[in-house]
Design an enzyme around this catalytic site. Structure first.
Site, short mmCIF file in Angstrom:
data_model
loop_
_atom_site.label_atom_id
_atom_site.label_comp_id
_atom_site.label_asym_id
_atom_site.label_seq_id
_atom_site.Cartn_x
_atom_site.Cartn_y
_atom_site.Cartn_z
N LYS A 1 1.02 -1.22 -0.07
CA LYS A 1 0.22 -0.05 0.13
C LYS A 1 0.72 1.20 -0.08
O LYS A 1 0.59 2.28 -0.40
CB LYS A 1 -0.89 0.17 1.47
CG LYS A 1 -2.03 -1.21 1.11
CD LYS A 1 -3.06 -0.91 2.06
CE LYS A 1 -4.10 -2.08 1.73
NZ LYS A 1 -3.82 -3.49 1.79
C1 LIG Z 1 -4.54 -4.73 1.18
C2 LIG Z 1 -3.70 -5.96 1.04
C3 LIG Z 1 -4.05 -6.93 0.14
C4 LIG Z 1 -5.41 -6.72 -0.74
O1 LIG Z 1 -5.13 -5.86 -1.84
P1 LIG Z 1 -6.53 -5.42 -2.42
O2 LIG Z 1 -6.06 -4.29 -3.35
O3 LIG Z 1 -7.42 -4.81 -1.38
O4 LIG Z 1 -7.09 -6.42 -3.19
C5 LIG Z 1 -3.35 -8.07 0.25
N1 LIG Z 1 -2.06 -8.13 0.96
C6 LIG Z 1 -1.78 -7.38 1.87
C7 LIG Z 1 -0.64 -7.45 2.77
C8 LIG Z 1 -2.64 -6.06 2.00
O5 LIG Z 1 -2.18 -4.93 2.87
#
Ligand SMILES: *Cc1c(COP(=O)(O)O)cnc(C)c1O
Length: 466
Positions: free
Chosen positions: A112
């Site tokens: 993120k």
């Molecule tokens: C947010 C997240 C996901 C999922 O990603 P999306 O874009 O919501 O599908 C997967 N793994 C981790 C570690 C995350 O923080």
């Protein structure tokens, strides 16, 4: 570039407004009116570029005249210089034609950061230009708040308030949020659960009168278009590193809200040869159930070893449904209103089209642990539980051994030591150097009662110009 709502009724907006808007006023999500398309020749000419320059080429068509070219280049350089690997999104080889792309080299060790580090800078840029201020309010069950806080720490025109359930997040998770010290950063521990926190945020967005009209709320959750945009870049990066665009690639994506994998779908539409996209889910598998049986049905939430994928509905899936329905906003409005009441299906030919675009799999905690152990035993490489789900799904769904299979590594294993322990390994994942002193740092947060009036009063009296 203009952006339109998936539900067809909200006004079209430019990039700046889309950046500051969460949900469209008709309840839909904003998507670009049209996508840029790159020729193979053009993509080929990007081979060997530093990450931030590639990011400029891929993203600038979306940003356009909202930010002058030089300013945007500078923003990207600063954003990705904060990552702890020169390649920004390095590839690690697992097997002869199988890879993990490490997307956890940013400040909070999760993918993120790619989007939120940029989003903070973009927001501040636009707010400075407009002489405006916003308050970001969000709730976290533990894992995602820290990336948002890190993204905003240097913003002059943003105050951020993140609510987490008091004593219900792990110490690492809490410390990742509460040790980021800044006048514009406010952590609130609510004496309640995550749902209480989330409800307060939702209700506050619905009625912002507690701010007295002096500032406004903004959202940085995964429906924000700028986050999707920033995630398209690393699909290009991985492909170029492994011989693309002259060979096609397969990607497996640990999926929750469908943001990350939707970015892969967009990369393909923008001209990158991708022959397979695998939706990898944990037991909260609404997307896998839809892909296998054309039934979109909410079930109760299960808590798994991969908490960042514990979701009941995937909000960004609406963006794909919009395309599957020929971008007919009215159809999407009806479909999603129905989906909120009970199970729905889409016309068979549309569903078959979706199955051509994506494969899917669901991986339970046991298989997650087995995969962590197996990969460690084969390669002495530790996967976090989310990435392990991606690797398992990649292996289960693989169609062509000659096509490189790349799993998106979404988090660093040190964020999830419990899952590593449950997999039966005795090795302990180590926090990277820049986080090694996490347990010695000063923390700052305020504990408040589970009461919306009290929380709103706190926000109203603590943002910068209050
Ligand atoms: C947010 C997240 C996901 C999922 O990603 P999306 O874009 O919501 O599908 C997967 N793994 C981790 C570690 C995350 O923080």
């Amino acid at each position: 570039m203009r952006y339109i709502s998936t539900r067809g009724e909200a006004p079209a907006l430019g990039f700046e407004d889309v950046l500051l808007t969460g949900l469209a006023s008709d309840g839909g999500l904003y998507v670009p009116e049209s996508l840029p398309h790159f020729s193979l020749e053009e993509i080929r000419s990007w081979r060997g570029l530093p990450y931030s320059e590639l990011a400029f080429n891929v993203m600038y068509p979306f940003v356009d005249d909202a930010v002058p070219e030089d300013d945007f280049r500078k923003m990207l350089e600063e954003t990705y210089a904060a990552f702890n690997h020169k390649a920004v999104a390095p590839l690690v080889q697992l097997d002869s034609n199988e890879w993990v792309m490490e997307l956890f080299r940013g400040p909070t060790l999760a993918f993120k950061d790619f989007a939120l580090q940029l989003l903070g800078r973009l927001l501040d840029y636009v707010l400075e230009k407009r002489n405006q201020h916003v308050v970001i309010m969000g709730a976290t069950s533990g894992d995602t708040g820290s990336a948002a806080i890190e993204g905003c720490r240097r913003c002059k025109h943003v105050d951020i308030f993140i609510l987490h359930p008091h004593e219900r997040v792990s110490e690492v998770q809490r410390r990742q949020m509460t040790t980021v010290l800044g006048d514009n950063i406010h952590n609130i521990a609510v004496r309640g659960n995550f749902d209480d926190c989330q409800r307060m945020v939702k209700d506050s967005f619905g009625n912002q009168s507690f701010l007295g009209g002096k500032t406004q709320l903004a959202a940085v959750n995964s429906i924000n278009w700028a986050r999707i945009m920033a995630q398209i870049v690393y699909y290009f990066q991985a492909s170029l590193a492994l011989g693309g665009p002259d060979r096609s690639m397969a990607f497996s994506v640990p999926t929750g809200n469908f943001g990350d994998i939707f970015a892969g779908y967009l990369a393909k539409k923008m001209g990158l040869p991708i022959s397979q996209l695998v939706i990898a889910t944990n037991r909260n598998d609404i997307l896998h159930r839809f892909m296998s049986g054309n039934r979109y049905e909410q079930r109760t939430l299960e808590h798994t070893l991969s908490p960042s994928m514990d979701i009941m509905v995937s909000s960004n899936f609406e963006r794909l449904l919009f395309d599957l329905h020929g971008r007919n906003g009215e159809a999407i409005k009806t479909l999603l209103e129905d989906a909120a009441k009970g199970p729905v299906s889409i016309e068979d030919y549309r569903w078959r089209h979706a199955r051509k675009l994506f494969d899917s799999d669901t991986v339970d905690d046991q298989a997650t642990c087995d995969t962590i152990r197996e990969i460690y035993e084969q390669n002495e490489y530790l996967l976090d539980p989310h990435t392990a789900i991606g690797v398992r799904a990649a292996r289960n769904c693989r169609r062509d051994d000659k096509v490189p299979m790349i799993t998106l590594g979404t988090a660093h294993p040190a964020k999830f030591p419990d899952a590593i322990a449950e997999s039966g390994l005795t090795v302990k994942p180590v926090l990277p150097a820049h986080m090694a002193d996490l347990f010695d740092r000063e923390e700052r947060y305020t504990v408040l009662d589970n009461n919306i009036a009290g929380v709103q009063e706190f926000i109203a009296s603590h943002w910068k110009n209050a």
